[in-house]
Write a protein that holds these residues in place. Structure first.
Motif, PDB file in Angstrom:
ATOM      1  N   PRO A  36       8.587   3.301 -17.985  1.00  0.00           N
ATOM      2  CA  PRO A  36       9.790   2.817 -17.279  1.00  0.00           C
ATOM      3  C   PRO A  36      10.201   3.724 -16.121  1.00  0.00           C
ATOM      4  O   PRO A  36      10.666   4.836 -16.323  1.00  0.00           O
ATOM      5  CB  PRO A  36      10.864   2.819 -18.378  1.00  0.00           C
ATOM      6  CG  PRO A  36      10.406   3.857 -19.352  1.00  0.00           C
ATOM      7  CD  PRO A  36       8.910   3.859 -19.303  1.00  0.00           C
ATOM      8  N   LEU A  37       9.989   3.242 -14.931  1.00  0.00           N
ATOM      9  CA  LEU A  37      10.361   3.989 -13.724  1.00  0.00           C
ATOM     10  C   LEU A  37      11.248   3.087 -12.877  1.00  0.00           C
ATOM     11  O   LEU A  37      10.833   2.000 -12.468  1.00  0.00           O
ATOM     12  CB  LEU A  37       9.108   4.395 -12.948  1.00  0.00           C
ATOM     13  CG  LEU A  37       9.295   5.154 -11.645  1.00  0.00           C
ATOM     14  CD1 LEU A  37       9.954   6.505 -11.897  1.00  0.00           C
ATOM     15  CD2 LEU A  37       7.949   5.359 -10.965  1.00  0.00           C
ATOM     16  N   HIS A  38      12.462   3.525 -12.637  1.00  0.00           N
ATOM     17  CA  HIS A  38      13.408   2.712 -11.869  1.00  0.00           C
ATOM     18  C   HIS A  38      13.178   2.934 -10.379  1.00  0.00           C
ATOM     19  O   HIS A  38      13.604   3.932  -9.810  1.00  0.00           O
ATOM     20  CB  HIS A  38      14.845   3.069 -12.256  1.00  0.00           C
ATOM     21  CG  HIS A  38      15.095   2.958 -13.733  1.00  0.00           C
ATOM     22  ND1 HIS A  38      15.060   1.743 -14.394  1.00  0.00           N
ATOM     23  CD2 HIS A  38      15.350   3.894 -14.679  1.00  0.00           C
ATOM     24  CE1 HIS A  38      15.294   1.938 -15.678  1.00  0.00           C
ATOM     25  NE2 HIS A  38      15.479   3.237 -15.881  1.00  0.00           N
ATOM     26  N   VAL A  39      12.463   1.993  -9.779  1.00  0.00           N
ATOM     27  CA  VAL A  39      12.112   2.110  -8.367  1.00  0.00           C
ATOM     28  C   VAL A  39      12.176   0.730  -7.716  1.00  0.00           C
ATOM     29  O   VAL A  39      11.969  -0.292  -8.381  1.00  0.00           O
ATOM     30  CB  VAL A  39      10.689   2.722  -8.222  1.00  0.00           C
ATOM     31  CG1 VAL A  39       9.639   1.799  -8.820  1.00  0.00           C
ATOM     32  CG2 VAL A  39      10.353   3.038  -6.763  1.00  0.00           C
ATOM     33  N   LEU A  40      12.492   0.712  -6.425  1.00  0.00           N
ATOM     34  CA  LEU A  40      12.512  -0.554  -5.684  1.00  0.00           C
ATOM     35  C   LEU A  40      11.071  -0.980  -5.411  1.00  0.00           C
ATOM     36  O   LEU A  40      10.401  -0.431  -4.528  1.00  0.00           O
ATOM     37  CB  LEU A  40      13.269  -0.375  -4.370  1.00  0.00           C
ATOM     38  CG  LEU A  40      14.770  -0.082  -4.480  1.00  0.00           C
ATOM     39  CD1 LEU A  40      15.351   0.200  -3.102  1.00  0.00           C
ATOM     40  CD2 LEU A  40      15.503  -1.229  -5.141  1.00  0.00           C
ATOM     41  N   LYS A  41      10.603  -1.955  -6.160  1.00  0.00           N
ATOM     42  CA  LYS A  41       9.194  -2.350  -6.068  1.00  0.00           C
ATOM     43  C   LYS A  41       8.833  -2.887  -4.677  1.00  0.00           C
ATOM     44  O   LYS A  41       7.730  -2.655  -4.194  1.00  0.00           O
ATOM     45  CB  LYS A  41       8.861  -3.386  -7.136  1.00  0.00           C
ATOM     46  CG  LYS A  41       8.813  -2.818  -8.539  1.00  0.00           C
ATOM     47  CD  LYS A  41       8.365  -3.889  -9.530  1.00  0.00           C
ATOM     48  CE  LYS A  41       8.267  -3.324 -10.930  1.00  0.00           C
ATOM     49  NZ  LYS A  41       7.809  -4.346 -11.901  1.00  0.00           N
TER      50      LYS A  41
END
Length: 198
Positions: A36-41
């Motif tokens: 789980p990596l919170h990034v703007l895909k």
């Protein structure tokens, strides 16, 4: 004829850039399905496509200019990382935390690293920059036509990392990676725009 040859080169370059960028995006999609990596895909994947264009252009350039471009690009990247240490730390700590969130070490809870407050866009750009070695290999193999084994090894990294933690990438991300891989290797065997787009 010259115009036709120029269009062929541009069309071939575009097909290769799209396939390398798509493969890099599918690689990240596979990894993100487990870690789980919170990034703007959208920003991450957009940057991957831009980096694919850059590396294909670089590997396709001739003579000593290539070495100068590599040296200048490497120096600029190191300089930017040094001058922007907070975003660089945010990228490294975010990647480490993505792994630690699913990693189990007996009954001892793992402490996550503190991630400095940075723009989500900047974080996505930084994570894409961390993918430069992988994109460089994907692009080089397309240009040279050799080293496919190295690409396969890189593609297995998400599955290997996931398996060591007792997980496996999602079916959707695996299907996407297989599709991207098929397109990539199909385009890698073509030498003309007509053949690769076909």
């Amino acid at each position: 004829r010259e115009t036709s040859g120029g269009m062929n080169r541009i069309s071939l370059f575009a097909a290769r850039a799209l396939s390398a960028g798509f493969l890099a995006a599918a690689w990240w999609e596979s990894l993100l399905s487990v870690f789980p990596l919170h990034v703007l895909k959208a920003w991450l994947y957009g940057c991957l496509f831009l980096l694919s264009i850059f590396w294909l252009w670089l590997w396709g350039s001739r003579g000593k200019k290539k070495i100068l471009y590599l040296a200048a690009g490497g120096a600029a990247l190191i300089f930017l990382a040094w001058k922007n240490r907070v975003p660089a730390i945010a990228v490294v700590n975010s990647l480490a935390n993505a792994y630690l969130r699913i990693h189990e070490e007996g009954s001892v809870p793992l402490l996550l690293y503190e991630v400095p407050e940075v723009s989500k866009v900047l974080l996505a750009v930084g994570i894409a920059a961390a993918t430069i070695p992988i994109i460089a290999v994907f692009s080089l193999v397309l240009v040279r036509g050799k080293g496919k084994a190295a690409v396969i090894v890189l593609l297995l990294i998400p599955a290997i990392l996931s398996a060591t933690e007792g997980y496996f990438p999602s079916v959707r991300s695996c299907g996407l990676l297989v599709l991207a891989c098929g397109i990539y290797f199909a385009i890698g065997t073509g030498s003309t725009a007509r053949s690769v787009w076909g």
